[in-house]
Write an enzyme that holds these catalytic residues in place. Structure first.
Site, mmCIF file in Angstrom:
data_model
loop_
_atom_site.group_PDB
_atom_site.id
_atom_site.type_symbol
_atom_site.label_atom_id
_atom_site.label_comp_id
_atom_site.label_asym_id
_atom_site.label_seq_id
_atom_site.Cartn_x
_atom_site.Cartn_y
_atom_site.Cartn_z
ATOM 1 N N GLU A 66 0.353 -1.243 -0.304
ATOM 2 C CA GLU A 66 -0.179 0.167 -0.066
ATOM 3 C C GLU A 66 0.720 0.986 -0.213
ATOM 4 O O GLU A 66 0.415 2.220 -0.771
ATOM 5 C CB GLU A 66 -0.990 -0.506 1.334
ATOM 6 N N ASP A 67 1.611 1.803 0.872
ATOM 7 C CA ASP A 67 2.150 2.467 1.327
ATOM 8 C C ASP A 67 4.092 2.502 0.830
ATOM 9 O O ASP A 67 4.759 3.967 0.552
ATOM 10 C CB ASP A 67 3.131 2.961 2.569
HETATM 11 P P1 NDP Z 1 -5.515 8.785 6.283
HETATM 12 O O1 NDP Z 1 -6.189 7.455 6.876
HETATM 13 O O2 NDP Z 1 -5.181 9.987 6.219
HETATM 14 O O3 NDP Z 1 -4.804 9.036 8.057
HETATM 15 C C1 NDP Z 1 -4.941 7.716 8.588
HETATM 16 C C2 NDP Z 1 -3.815 6.674 8.487
HETATM 17 O O4 NDP Z 1 -2.265 7.222 8.302
HETATM 18 C C3 NDP Z 1 -3.781 5.707 9.978
HETATM 19 O O5 NDP Z 1 -5.357 4.479 9.330
HETATM 20 C C4 NDP Z 1 -2.323 4.979 9.799
HETATM 21 O O6 NDP Z 1 -2.903 3.725 8.337
HETATM 22 C C5 NDP Z 1 -2.241 6.503 8.755
HETATM 23 N N1 NDP Z 1 -1.543 6.986 10.361
HETATM 24 C C6 NDP Z 1 0.582 7.434 10.393
HETATM 25 N N2 NDP Z 1 0.319 7.815 11.522
HETATM 26 C C7 NDP Z 1 -0.298 7.518 12.621
HETATM 27 C C8 NDP Z 1 -0.333 8.611 13.812
HETATM 28 N N3 NDP Z 1 0.596 8.966 14.033
HETATM 29 N N4 NDP Z 1 -1.485 8.325 13.935
HETATM 30 C C9 NDP Z 1 -2.764 7.338 13.646
HETATM 31 N N5 NDP Z 1 -2.466 6.554 11.870
HETATM 32 C C10 NDP Z 1 -1.658 7.185 11.163
HETATM 33 O O7 NDP Z 1 -7.038 9.378 8.024
HETATM 34 P P2 NDP Z 1 -8.002 9.341 7.406
HETATM 35 O O8 NDP Z 1 -8.440 8.118 8.058
HETATM 36 O O9 NDP Z 1 -9.257 10.262 8.600
HETATM 37 O O10 NDP Z 1 -8.636 9.047 6.326
HETATM 38 C C11 NDP Z 1 -8.899 9.952 5.390
HETATM 39 C C12 NDP Z 1 -10.271 10.918 5.640
HETATM 40 O O11 NDP Z 1 -10.586 11.563 5.906
HETATM 41 C C13 NDP Z 1 -10.950 10.717 3.816
HETATM 42 O O12 NDP Z 1 -12.394 9.930 3.423
HETATM 43 C C14 NDP Z 1 -11.154 12.064 4.263
HETATM 44 O O13 NDP Z 1 -12.525 12.460 3.026
HETATM 45 C C15 NDP Z 1 -11.669 12.608 5.388
HETATM 46 N N6 NDP Z 1 -11.238 13.890 6.155
HETATM 47 C C16 NDP Z 1 -11.945 14.295 7.416
HETATM 48 C C17 NDP Z 1 -11.367 15.320 7.035
HETATM 49 C C18 NDP Z 1 -12.929 16.053 8.478
HETATM 50 O O14 NDP Z 1 -12.441 16.541 9.481
HETATM 51 N N7 NDP Z 1 -13.281 15.627 9.503
HETATM 52 C C19 NDP Z 1 -10.498 15.992 6.875
HETATM 53 C C20 NDP Z 1 -9.552 16.099 5.696
HETATM 54 C C21 NDP Z 1 -10.576 14.345 5.169
HETATM 55 P P3 NDP Z 1 -1.703 2.873 8.435
HETATM 56 O O15 NDP Z 1 -1.413 1.772 9.588
HETATM 57 O O16 NDP Z 1 -1.655 2.700 7.067
HETATM 58 O O17 NDP Z 1 -0.541 3.853 8.495
#
Ligand code: NDP
Ligand code: ZN
Length: 180
Positions: A66-67
């Site tokens: 994925e990354d």
């Molecule tokens: P992301 O998916 O962008 O980020 C979360 C993911 O980042 C985790 O699942 C993890 O994945 C990874 N990660 C890396 N560092 C950390 C950390 N320190 N703490 C937690 N996770 C970390 O975020 P969202 O799940 O929010 O996904 C984006 C969604 O949010 C979209 O659907 C968008 O539309 C929405 N959104 C909402 C906003 C709001 O204010 N409500 C603003 C912007 C977007 P891994 O296990 O792969 O490392």
């Protein structure tokens, strides 16, 4: 294979460390990304009593496709078909919009193999603990709350394979985003 399990796990850790070497977590300290996949495998062993080598290797490798530039073919060559399959079950289709990917995680969780469910649960435990410790600087409290609600929908679909991990998740959802 004839390689003892400890060697197989070390190979996965070494492989993932090289692949994630330039990446950082989304915390203010810029924690090396590899801490996350190693931590997910650590949760499986120490908190879920999971000793299955394929599940542990898949946990270490779960974010490589994925990354990073890692391909499924590469995983199969290095770690065999089972590990490849588990990682595939834990890999989002990045050609889809983010909202669709999140919806599919909820929809597909119950259909996953037992070993993929274990990795998904440990992955969410790690990320939820990270958010409780310190959310990314640009996240609103609403966004953190949304993440918790979404993660719960995903892990609810993973129930039935490991009561210990289920109980840990239950405690996390009950304590919630309280730290703020
Ligand atoms: P992301 O998916 O962008 O980020 C979360 C993911 O980042 C985790 O699942 C993890 O994945 C990874 N990660 C890396 N560092 C950390 C950390 N320190 N703490 C937690 N996770 C970390 O975020 P969202 O799940 O929010 O996904 C984006 C969604 O949010 C979209 O659907 C968008 O539309 C929405 N959104 C909402 C906003 C709001 O204010 N409500 C603003 C912007 C977007 P891994 O296990 O792969 O490392
Ligand atoms: Zn992950």
């Amino acid at each position: 294979t004839s390689i003892p399990p400890v060697g197989q796990l070390l190979h996965a850790i070494h492989f993932a460390a090289l692949k994630h070497s330039t990446q950082r977590r989304k915390d203010s300290a810029g924690t090396p990304y590899i801490n996350h996949p190693i931590g997910v495998a650590h949760i499986l062993w120490y908190e879920g009593d999971v000793q299955d080598i394929g599940a542990l290797q898949a946990a270490v490798l779960h974010d490589t496709v994925e990354d990073t530039d890692t391909s499924f073919e590469e995983l199969e060559l290095e770690f065999g078909n089972e590990v490849r399959q588990i990682v595939a079950e834990c890999t989002d289709d990045k050609t889809l919009p983010k909202a669709e990917r999140k919806r599919l995680q909820v929809e597909n969780a119950p259909k996953k193999s037992d070993k993929a469910k274990l990795v998904k649960m440990a992955d969410k435990i790690y990320n939820l603990r990270d958010l409780q410790r310190e959310p990314p600087a640009d996240w609103t409290l609403d966004r953190v709350r949304e993440y918790f609600l979404w993660a719960q929908k995903v892990t609810d679909g993973c129930r039935g394979v490991n009561g210990k991990l289920e109980n840990i998740l239950e405690d996390i959802y009950q304590s919630g985003t309280f730290v703020y």
